[in-house]
Enzyme design. Sequence first.
Site, PDB file in Angstrom:
ATOM      1  N   ALA A   1       0.988  -1.319  -0.002  1.00  0.00           N
ATOM      2  CA  ALA A   1       0.127   0.192   0.116  1.00  0.00           C
ATOM      3  C   ALA A   1       0.889   1.268   0.071  1.00  0.00           C
ATOM      4  CB  ALA A   1      -1.009   0.012   1.161  1.00  0.00           C
TER       5      ALA A   1
ATOM      6  N   GLY B   1       7.818  -1.708  -3.959  1.00  0.00           N
ATOM      7  CA  GLY B   1       9.012  -1.000  -4.399  1.00  0.00           C
ATOM      8  C   GLY B   1       9.735  -1.196  -5.743  1.00  0.00           C
TER       9      GLY B   1
ATOM     10  N   ASP C   1      16.887   7.391 -10.151  1.00  0.00           N
ATOM     11  CA  ASP C   1      16.694   6.266  -9.694  1.00  0.00           C
ATOM     12  C   ASP C   1      17.667   5.487  -9.365  1.00  0.00           C
ATOM     13  OD1 ASP C   1      14.091   7.317  -9.707  1.00  0.00           O
ATOM     14  OD2 ASP C   1      13.010   5.453 -10.360  1.00  0.00           O
TER      15      ASP C   1
ATOM     16  N   HIS D   1      -8.607  35.213  -2.510  1.00  0.00           N
ATOM     17  CA  HIS D   1     -10.001  34.669  -2.081  1.00  0.00           C
ATOM     18  C   HIS D   1     -11.019  34.749  -2.751  1.00  0.00           C
ATOM     19  CE1 HIS D   1     -13.060  33.655   0.953  1.00  0.00           C
ATOM     20  NE2 HIS D   1     -13.833  34.283   0.419  1.00  0.00           N
TER      21      HIS D   1
HETATM   22  P1  FAD Z   1      13.960   5.810 -15.537  1.00  0.00           P
HETATM   23  O1  FAD Z   1      12.945   6.621 -16.112  1.00  0.00           O
HETATM   24  O2  FAD Z   1      13.519   4.381 -15.257  1.00  0.00           O
HETATM   25  O3  FAD Z   1      14.723   5.779 -17.228  1.00  0.00           O
HETATM   26  C1  FAD Z   1      15.811   4.988 -17.328  1.00  0.00           C
HETATM   27  C2  FAD Z   1      15.948   4.842 -18.827  1.00  0.00           C
HETATM   28  O4  FAD Z   1      17.249   4.054 -19.024  1.00  0.00           O
HETATM   29  C3  FAD Z   1      15.001   3.615 -19.358  1.00  0.00           C
HETATM   30  O5  FAD Z   1      14.400   4.406 -20.612  1.00  0.00           O
HETATM   31  C4  FAD Z   1      16.027   2.579 -19.439  1.00  0.00           C
HETATM   32  O6  FAD Z   1      15.349   1.636 -20.472  1.00  0.00           O
HETATM   33  C5  FAD Z   1      17.047   3.013 -19.780  1.00  0.00           C
HETATM   34  N1  FAD Z   1      18.345   2.077 -19.581  1.00  0.00           N
HETATM   35  C6  FAD Z   1      18.480   1.581 -18.303  1.00  0.00           C
HETATM   36  N2  FAD Z   1      19.809   0.636 -18.672  1.00  0.00           N
HETATM   37  C7  FAD Z   1      20.320   0.973 -19.749  1.00  0.00           C
HETATM   38  C8  FAD Z   1      21.458   0.793 -20.665  1.00  0.00           C
HETATM   39  N3  FAD Z   1      22.510  -0.185 -20.002  1.00  0.00           N
HETATM   40  N4  FAD Z   1      21.485   1.136 -21.637  1.00  0.00           N
HETATM   41  C9  FAD Z   1      20.683   1.835 -22.208  1.00  0.00           C
HETATM   42  N5  FAD Z   1      19.492   2.331 -21.732  1.00  0.00           N
HETATM   43  C10 FAD Z   1      19.238   1.939 -20.483  1.00  0.00           C
HETATM   44  N6  FAD Z   1       7.585   9.798 -10.139  1.00  0.00           N
HETATM   45  C11 FAD Z   1       6.991  11.090 -10.069  1.00  0.00           C
HETATM   46  O7  FAD Z   1       8.041  11.970  -9.527  1.00  0.00           O
HETATM   47  N7  FAD Z   1       5.918  11.345 -10.118  1.00  0.00           N
HETATM   48  C12 FAD Z   1       5.000  10.304 -10.190  1.00  0.00           C
HETATM   49  O8  FAD Z   1       3.774  10.641 -10.386  1.00  0.00           O
HETATM   50  C13 FAD Z   1       5.289   8.911 -10.444  1.00  0.00           C
HETATM   51  N8  FAD Z   1       4.560   7.897 -10.847  1.00  0.00           N
HETATM   52  C14 FAD Z   1       5.155   6.871 -10.926  1.00  0.00           C
HETATM   53  C15 FAD Z   1       4.247   5.519 -11.498  1.00  0.00           C
HETATM   54  C16 FAD Z   1       4.453   4.481 -11.517  1.00  0.00           C
HETATM   55  C17 FAD Z   1       3.444   3.387 -11.995  1.00  0.00           C
HETATM   56  C18 FAD Z   1       5.943   4.119 -11.454  1.00  0.00           C
HETATM   57  C19 FAD Z   1       6.377   2.803 -11.675  1.00  0.00           C
HETATM   58  C20 FAD Z   1       6.737   5.184 -11.207  1.00  0.00           C
HETATM   59  C21 FAD Z   1       6.307   6.429 -10.852  1.00  0.00           C
HETATM   60  N9  FAD Z   1       7.149   7.482 -10.839  1.00  0.00           N
HETATM   61  C22 FAD Z   1       6.594   8.672 -10.426  1.00  0.00           C
HETATM   62  C23 FAD Z   1       8.746   7.279 -10.534  1.00  0.00           C
HETATM   63  C24 FAD Z   1       9.308   7.787 -11.507  1.00  0.00           C
HETATM   64  O9  FAD Z   1       8.799   6.984 -12.702  1.00  0.00           O
HETATM   65  C25 FAD Z   1      10.951   7.534 -11.670  1.00  0.00           C
HETATM   66  O10 FAD Z   1      11.320   8.078 -10.393  1.00  0.00           O
HETATM   67  C26 FAD Z   1      11.791   8.199 -12.728  1.00  0.00           C
HETATM   68  O11 FAD Z   1      11.295   7.690 -14.115  1.00  0.00           O
HETATM   69  C27 FAD Z   1      13.186   7.759 -12.708  1.00  0.00           C
HETATM   70  O12 FAD Z   1      13.943   8.413 -13.718  1.00  0.00           O
HETATM   71  P2  FAD Z   1      15.264   7.903 -14.178  1.00  0.00           P
HETATM   72  O13 FAD Z   1      15.640   8.920 -15.389  1.00  0.00           O
HETATM   73  O14 FAD Z   1      16.027   7.750 -13.007  1.00  0.00           O
HETATM   74  O15 FAD Z   1      15.027   6.403 -14.613  1.00  0.00           O
HETATM   75  P1  NAI Z   2       6.647   2.113  -2.164  1.00  0.00           P
HETATM   76  O1  NAI Z   2       7.842   1.930  -1.507  1.00  0.00           O
HETATM   77  O2  NAI Z   2       6.010   3.305  -2.377  1.00  0.00           O
HETATM   78  O3  NAI Z   2       5.587   1.215  -1.401  1.00  0.00           O
HETATM   79  C1  NAI Z   2       5.695  -0.171  -1.389  1.00  0.00           C
HETATM   80  C2  NAI Z   2       5.034  -0.662  -0.251  1.00  0.00           C
HETATM   81  O4  NAI Z   2       5.094  -2.154  -0.283  1.00  0.00           O
HETATM   82  C3  NAI Z   2       5.498  -0.282   1.208  1.00  0.00           C
HETATM   83  O5  NAI Z   2       4.386  -0.029   1.817  1.00  0.00           O
HETATM   84  C4  NAI Z   2       5.956  -1.420   1.640  1.00  0.00           C
HETATM   85  O6  NAI Z   2       5.851  -1.755   3.345  1.00  0.00           O
HETATM   86  C5  NAI Z   2       5.285  -2.723   1.087  1.00  0.00           C
HETATM   87  N1  NAI Z   2       5.928  -3.772   0.942  1.00  0.00           N
HETATM   88  C6  NAI Z   2       7.032  -4.207   0.618  1.00  0.00           C
HETATM   89  N2  NAI Z   2       7.403  -5.613   0.892  1.00  0.00           N
HETATM   90  C7  NAI Z   2       5.918  -6.130   0.931  1.00  0.00           C
HETATM   91  C8  NAI Z   2       5.401  -7.513   1.273  1.00  0.00           C
HETATM   92  N3  NAI Z   2       6.230  -8.497   0.683  1.00  0.00           N
HETATM   93  N4  NAI Z   2       4.214  -7.573   1.380  1.00  0.00           N
HETATM   94  C9  NAI Z   2       3.322  -6.337   1.595  1.00  0.00           C
HETATM   95  N5  NAI Z   2       3.870  -5.422   1.629  1.00  0.00           N
HETATM   96  C10 NAI Z   2       5.172  -5.026   1.256  1.00  0.00           C
HETATM   97  O7  NAI Z   2       6.838   1.228  -3.576  1.00  0.00           O
HETATM   98  P2  NAI Z   2       6.054   1.244  -4.948  1.00  0.00           P
HETATM   99  O8  NAI Z   2       4.424   1.627  -4.473  1.00  0.00           O
HETATM  100  O9  NAI Z   2       6.079   0.164  -5.552  1.00  0.00           O
HETATM  101  O10 NAI Z   2       6.581   2.746  -5.849  1.00  0.00           O
HETATM  102  C11 NAI Z   2       7.946   2.391  -6.213  1.00  0.00           C
HETATM  103  C12 NAI Z   2       8.471   3.952  -6.251  1.00  0.00           C
HETATM  104  O11 NAI Z   2       7.764   4.453  -7.351  1.00  0.00           O
HETATM  105  C13 NAI Z   2       8.004   4.898  -5.058  1.00  0.00           C
HETATM  106  O12 NAI Z   2       8.873   4.547  -4.016  1.00  0.00           O
HETATM  107  C14 NAI Z   2       8.164   6.093  -5.695  1.00  0.00           C
HETATM  108  O13 NAI Z   2       9.305   6.745  -5.286  1.00  0.00           O
HETATM  109  C15 NAI Z   2       7.697   6.055  -6.957  1.00  0.00           C
HETATM  110  N6  NAI Z   2       6.403   6.435  -7.342  1.00  0.00           N
HETATM  111  C16 NAI Z   2       6.074   7.653  -7.227  1.00  0.00           C
HETATM  112  C17 NAI Z   2       4.611   7.847  -7.394  1.00  0.00           C
HETATM  113  C18 NAI Z   2       4.464   9.563  -7.131  1.00  0.00           C
HETATM  114  O14 NAI Z   2       5.364  10.326  -6.969  1.00  0.00           O
HETATM  115  N7  NAI Z   2       3.087   9.864  -7.078  1.00  0.00           N
HETATM  116  C19 NAI Z   2       3.628   7.307  -7.812  1.00  0.00           C
HETATM  117  C20 NAI Z   2       4.194   5.840  -8.067  1.00  0.00           C
HETATM  118  C21 NAI Z   2       5.352   5.602  -7.746  1.00  0.00           C
END
Ligand code: FAD
Ligand code: NAI
Length: 476
Positions: A191, A280, A321, A453
């Site tokens: 969650a 995560g 990341d 406001h």
């Molecule tokens: P990434 O976006 O993962 O990009 C890395 C890129 O490197 C990818 O295109 C990959 O294919 C490429 N790559 C990897 N290894 C290699 C290699 N060896 N050679 C060539 N290319 C390679 N964050 C927010 O701030 N707001 C949100 O609302 C939000 N929502 C999310 C919702 C979901 C469902 C998920 C999964 C994540 C969300 N995140 C959100 C997190 C956000 O997507 C990441 O923090 C962000 O994309 C990280 O950026 P990055 O550039 O570090 O990596």
């Molecule tokens: P998360 O770290 O936000 O949440 C994972 C949850 O899973 C935690 O509450 C943890 O306690 C629980 N968990 C871990 N192992 C478990 C197990 N074995 N059984 C039950 N619960 C367990 O990770 P999430 O939701 O996967 O998102 C990954 C990352 O992507 C986030 O940390 C965030 O950085 C990014 N993200 C950001 C968003 C935003 O900015 N709005 C939206 C979605 C993702």
Amino acid sequence: MNKKYDVVVIGAGPAGYVAAIRCSQLGLSVACVDEWHNHQGESSLGGTCLNVGCIPSKALLESSHLFSVSQNEFSDHGITVGKAKIDVSVMMARKDKVVGDLTNGIKALLKANKVDFIHGHARLSQGKKVKVHERDGKKIVERLEAENIILAAGSSSVHLDQAPLDQKYIVDSTGALEFDAVPKRLGIIGAGAIGLELGSVWSRLGSEVVLIEAMDEFLTIADQQIARAAFRSYKNQGLDIRINARLVSAMVKGKEVQVTYEDTRGAQKVVFDKLIVAVGRKPNSDTMFGDEMELAIDERSFVHVNKHCETSVPGIYAIGDIVRGPMLAHKGSEEGMMVAERIAGQSSSINYDHIPSVIYTQPEISWVGKNEQACEAEGIPVNIGVFPMAASGRARAMGLSEGLVKIIAHKETDRVLGVHIFSVQASELIAQAVTAMELEASAEDIAMTIFAHPTLAESIHEAALAVDKRAIHIKN
Ligand code: FAD
Ligand code: NAI
């Protein structure tokens, strides 16, 4: 022959593409390598964020929100629309178009900034040499060399042995963005941010959603007063969040997923039509280095960096990341800009204390800075001002008056240490808190600022007044 550049960026997510553009703006020659491909096998820039993260999830949140509003809120305004139906394929096509337009936009931006984009898998070797392999990893399509390397390879979903993905019934967040119908019974392991956002999407469209969360407190990363308010709200919306619940197993049997978990009452069984594993993400640091590459990687597989994103090898930087800190797009982008500017000789840095977080549920949760429990743990003396959205005229007019704004200020200096919001449009409201904190504002500074406001933002003004027990629209 190696192609030579000032900078090679590996990864074109929000960390990598921003770094590449900023490098080019500063007059550096840049190549950016990225291996992401869409269902058609074509490159698709923007990484996780644009392809399967921030953007598609928000597109689905918007569609499902409109659906829910039409069913649950229109009638309060005297609007009759009848029973709504959702065509999931149209909703998904819209989401795919939003993604496609934006990923193509990044391609155009790289071109306009004269960044050489190379599609393929990059491997870094000693001497800052990069081999780019075809997507299958065998044939080398390009050999590059640069004075500076920026690693921005991002992260991937963590998988659980107890819940092996089949990407049909047991899926990760990417699979959950591609369901072809609304599952009747949807289970989510975790969650956290993804569980709550994607759980909201499918719950609004009619799924019965159960979230199984291992921690014994809900949303430990948020201020606990906000987390408690959000927990109550999500429960009222139909999200069944079961905390202190440890997953034992998840198995596909026929067309269902049978899940066993343990809580304080012992073993529990529950059956779902789909199960999302959202526990995560982990850094993509395992396949990008040649064997001889010596770069410090920490025990959780993050590339080790200092506060300026310098790795253990001079001239090699890592951002986004793949390094420590919150896994958020804007954090990666800021690191990308900082590193580009430092390579160009500037002395940029980032204030890691002021990175905002948002969870895009309804109401939304947002925060910046320290929460109350962190201040308590660190022994920091604080004054706290809380303003309930129920006392906001604008929120009332919108019919969306659930939630609160909480400002934490240092007891002696009055400096704002943290702002925590659970409210409609909390994602937009938090920006002014970030600005105020970045400018080292006191609660008094915000209290002396004039807010229009009626706006939701007035709640920040009132919370700042409440720090000194002089809010106007509540009893202090
Ligand atoms: P990434 O976006 O993962 O990009 C890395 C890129 O490197 C990818 O295109 C990959 O294919 C490429 N790559 C990897 N290894 C290699 C290699 N060896 N050679 C060539 N290319 C390679 N964050 C927010 O701030 N707001 C949100 O609302 C939000 N929502 C999310 C919702 C979901 C469902 C998920 C999964 C994540 C969300 N995140 C959100 C997190 C956000 O997507 C990441 O923090 C962000 O994309 C990280 O950026 P990055 O550039 O570090 O990596
Ligand atoms: P998360 O770290 O936000 O949440 C994972 C949850 O899973 C935690 O509450 C943890 O306690 C629980 N968990 C871990 N192992 C478990 C197990 N074995 N059984 C039950 N619960 C367990 O990770 P999430 O939701 O996967 O998102 C990954 C990352 O992507 C986030 O940390 C965030 O950085 C990014 N993200 C950001 C968003 C935003 O900015 N709005 C939206 C979605 C993702």
